[in-house]
Design an enzyme around this catalytic site. Sequence first.
Site, PDB file in Angstrom:
ATOM      1  N   GLU A   1     -12.795 -55.391   1.708  1.00 49.10           N
ATOM      2  CA  GLU A   1     -11.495 -54.841   1.291  1.00 49.10           C
ATOM      3  C   GLU A   1     -11.602 -53.332   1.461  1.00 49.10           C
ATOM      4  OE1 GLU A   1      -8.833 -56.514   0.310  1.00 49.10           O
ATOM      5  OE2 GLU A   1      -9.645 -58.507  -0.089  1.00 49.10           O
TER       6      GLU A   1
ATOM      7  N   CYS B   1      -5.680 -47.965  -2.430  1.00 54.57           N
ATOM      8  CA  CYS B   1      -5.833 -48.438  -1.053  1.00 54.57           C
ATOM      9  C   CYS B   1      -4.455 -48.723  -0.468  1.00 54.57           C
ATOM     10  CB  CYS B   1      -6.714 -49.670  -1.006  1.00 54.57           C
ATOM     11  SG  CYS B   1      -6.228 -50.916  -2.194  1.00 54.57           S
TER      12      CYS B   1
HETATM   13  P1  NAD Z   1     -16.831 -45.708  -1.050  1.00 53.15           P
HETATM   14  O1  NAD Z   1     -16.885 -46.440   0.245  1.00 53.15           O
HETATM   15  O2  NAD Z   1     -17.351 -44.320  -1.066  1.00 53.15           O
HETATM   16  O3  NAD Z   1     -17.667 -46.510  -2.174  1.00 53.15           O
HETATM   17  C1  NAD Z   1     -17.309 -47.810  -2.558  1.00 53.15           C
HETATM   18  C2  NAD Z   1     -18.528 -48.533  -3.088  1.00 53.15           C
HETATM   19  O4  NAD Z   1     -19.437 -48.779  -2.023  1.00 53.15           O
HETATM   20  C3  NAD Z   1     -19.336 -47.742  -4.132  1.00 53.15           C
HETATM   21  O5  NAD Z   1     -19.758 -48.630  -5.130  1.00 53.15           O
HETATM   22  C4  NAD Z   1     -20.496 -47.195  -3.326  1.00 53.15           C
HETATM   23  O6  NAD Z   1     -21.654 -46.932  -4.098  1.00 53.15           O
HETATM   24  C5  NAD Z   1     -20.742 -48.320  -2.340  1.00 53.15           C
HETATM   25  N1  NAD Z   1     -21.367 -47.932  -1.067  1.00 53.15           N
HETATM   26  C6  NAD Z   1     -21.156 -46.807  -0.351  1.00 53.15           C
HETATM   27  N2  NAD Z   1     -21.841 -46.861   0.809  1.00 53.15           N
HETATM   28  C7  NAD Z   1     -22.495 -48.048   0.821  1.00 53.15           C
HETATM   29  C8  NAD Z   1     -23.384 -48.686   1.755  1.00 53.15           C
HETATM   30  N3  NAD Z   1     -23.722 -48.109   2.902  1.00 53.15           N
HETATM   31  N4  NAD Z   1     -23.850 -49.912   1.445  1.00 53.15           N
HETATM   32  C9  NAD Z   1     -23.506 -50.534   0.287  1.00 53.15           C
HETATM   33  N5  NAD Z   1     -22.700 -49.959  -0.637  1.00 53.15           N
HETATM   34  C10 NAD Z   1     -22.197 -48.734  -0.371  1.00 53.15           C
HETATM   35  O7  NAD Z   1     -15.317 -45.777  -1.542  1.00 53.15           O
HETATM   36  P2  NAD Z   1     -14.626 -45.034  -2.781  1.00 53.15           P
HETATM   37  O8  NAD Z   1     -14.478 -43.591  -2.474  1.00 53.15           O
HETATM   38  O9  NAD Z   1     -15.251 -45.437  -4.058  1.00 53.15           O
HETATM   39  O10 NAD Z   1     -13.176 -45.742  -2.770  1.00 53.15           O
HETATM   40  C11 NAD Z   1     -12.131 -45.364  -1.942  1.00 53.15           C
HETATM   41  C12 NAD Z   1     -12.000 -46.266  -0.738  1.00 53.15           C
HETATM   42  O11 NAD Z   1     -11.909 -47.632  -1.154  1.00 53.15           O
HETATM   43  C13 NAD Z   1     -10.719 -46.019   0.036  1.00 53.15           C
HETATM   44  O12 NAD Z   1     -11.007 -46.068   1.402  1.00 53.15           O
HETATM   45  C14 NAD Z   1      -9.809 -47.149  -0.377  1.00 53.15           C
HETATM   46  O13 NAD Z   1      -8.788 -47.447   0.538  1.00 53.15           O
HETATM   47  C15 NAD Z   1     -10.793 -48.253  -0.505  1.00 53.15           C
HETATM   48  N6  NAD Z   1     -10.283 -49.329  -1.351  1.00 53.15           N
HETATM   49  C16 NAD Z   1      -9.850 -50.466  -0.737  1.00 53.15           C
HETATM   50  C17 NAD Z   1      -9.308 -51.492  -1.495  1.00 53.15           C
HETATM   51  C18 NAD Z   1      -8.803 -52.746  -0.829  1.00 53.15           C
HETATM   52  O14 NAD Z   1      -8.587 -53.719  -1.551  1.00 53.15           O
HETATM   53  N7  NAD Z   1      -8.590 -52.786   0.474  1.00 53.15           N
HETATM   54  C19 NAD Z   1      -9.219 -51.375  -2.890  1.00 53.15           C
HETATM   55  C20 NAD Z   1      -9.687 -50.206  -3.485  1.00 53.15           C
HETATM   56  C21 NAD Z   1     -10.219 -49.188  -2.695  1.00 53.15           C
END
Ligand code: NAD
Length: 513
Positions: A266, A300
């Site tokens: 997601e 998102c």
């Molecule tokens: P992010 O990608 O920085 O982090 C999200 C999560 O992933 C965190 O828990 C982080 O620790 C983990 N993470 C980061 N890199 C990783 C890796 N290489 N391997 C495993 N885990 C890893 O995102 P954010 O800044 O917390 O959130 C914002 C983003 O999330 C936006 O792009 C938003 O659109 C997206 N989002 C999407 C949805 C959806 O349902 N499509 C919902 C909410 C947020």
Amino acid sequence: MSLVISDILNHLHINDINEAFSTGSNWGSSPDTEVKDIFSPTDGKKIASVKFATADDYNSVVETAAKAFKTWRTIPAPKRGEIVRQIGEQLRANKKELGTLVSYEMGKSLQEGYGEVQEMIDICDFAVGLSRQLYGLTMHSERPEHRMYEQYHPLGIIGVISAFNFPVAVWAWNAMLAWVCGDVCIWKPSEKTPLTAIACQHIAQEVFKANNIEEGVSCLIIGDREVGELMANDSRVPLVSATGSTRMGKAVSAAVGARLGKSLLELGGNNAIIITENADLDMSLIGAVFGAVGTAGQRCTSTRRLIIHENVYEAFKQKLVSAYSQIKIGDPLNENNHMGPLIDQDAVNLYLDSIEKCKAEGGKFVVEGGKLEGDAYRSGCYVKPCIAEVENHYQIVQHETFAPILYLIKYKTIEEAIELQNGVPQGLSSAIMTNNLREAETFLSYAGSDCGIANVNIGTSGAEIGGAFGGEKETGGGRESGSDAWKVYMRRQTNTINYSKTLPLAQGIKFDL
Ligand code: NAD
């Protein structure tokens, strides 16, 4: 504000946040354990000091979860549903406190904080019903006196990696379904919002305890991306459900794919509303402004682009400019404010950088942005929502900036509008505002929106839990929450039973001895 936090923790019966959620015997006891301070973007104050997991902690949690799975899967699904019902009741009882904590730790408005807890309650209700509806099909066998059917079995450990912007709802979407399906969960929340995760884990764990369920069905592991990476690479975790940026999703998908595991992704969106010349402009205005400034543009499904028909473009632009002048920005716990802060200083820098990039590509700002200064904004995370006239092909417009920057794009024909709407790498949410049936149905047809969500006379932001939620292209293709999204948390098995006295082979193949 620290008083509010301690009140909330007391209300939730959490004495020590680092003890409140521990699952696995070695948690936090290693000399390598890092303790990190968490600050609120609302007022910049420290909220808590939280222990971050080591690789040993992670292993110990996985072992506890794997053991718990062996018992949990034996409990009938409707009985598992009953436990989820009780978790829903606890969330109801603590909605105000949890919603306030979400608002304070993440920075979204109090109304949206409450709304997020309501989403958790809703998915609990959904999951309770689902626990009696995990249906498989039966098929007619081509062989006489044979019966064929399919059934769904639990997968095992479900790894849930969540983002900061929906710090609790996304966990509930995954965990409640996974639990009724007979799986156990290990949740790695965003390192930016651990406190709300600890509160939810505490609530769930108390319910499991009260039902004499062994520790490990609900596990929480606080850590940064390295812990997420451990999970993505771990073949003991058959499904990793990851919510976050497209960058993160590509890394998780590659790691899980390399071990032929399953991932549910997601990821980022770049959502547009098409405002046609047949739209109700007042209604469109509410949808557009809430979509763009709600959660300070950090959903998102936030509205990033408005694709507006040339005949109503100027009139709608004026309405927007006037509406933006009335937006109140400040403490999200104050219900008079429409918009709170961004999550942290890095997010502010990305926002400022995107404005510069937009200007450099030719973007013309009709509502200027900028960082807000002064005592009310002392956390340094408050910015002004802004609006720029752009072309869809600008690099910055093609990119998801997680901030309240709204792009205006003009169009002439509905076909052109749909092409613009689809002309970005992401495919999460989309909307059309129109009272014209042909326009609406074209937008929803195979030649219409290419997104996972396509709405008519509703904005892009906010979804009900009953539908499957997710998007296409760089949004990752995953679906969670309602409809039949539960199937991803289970493995399908086809069973054929021969109750005849012979062994006929399929396709009529003869094999005599
Ligand atoms: P992010 O990608 O920085 O982090 C999200 C999560 O992933 C965190 O828990 C982080 O620790 C983990 N993470 C980061 N890199 C990783 C890796 N290489 N391997 C495993 N885990 C890893 O995102 P954010 O800044 O917390 O959130 C914002 C983003 O999330 C936006 O792009 C938003 O659109 C997206 N989002 C999407 C949805 C959806 O349902 N499509 C919902 C909410 C947020």
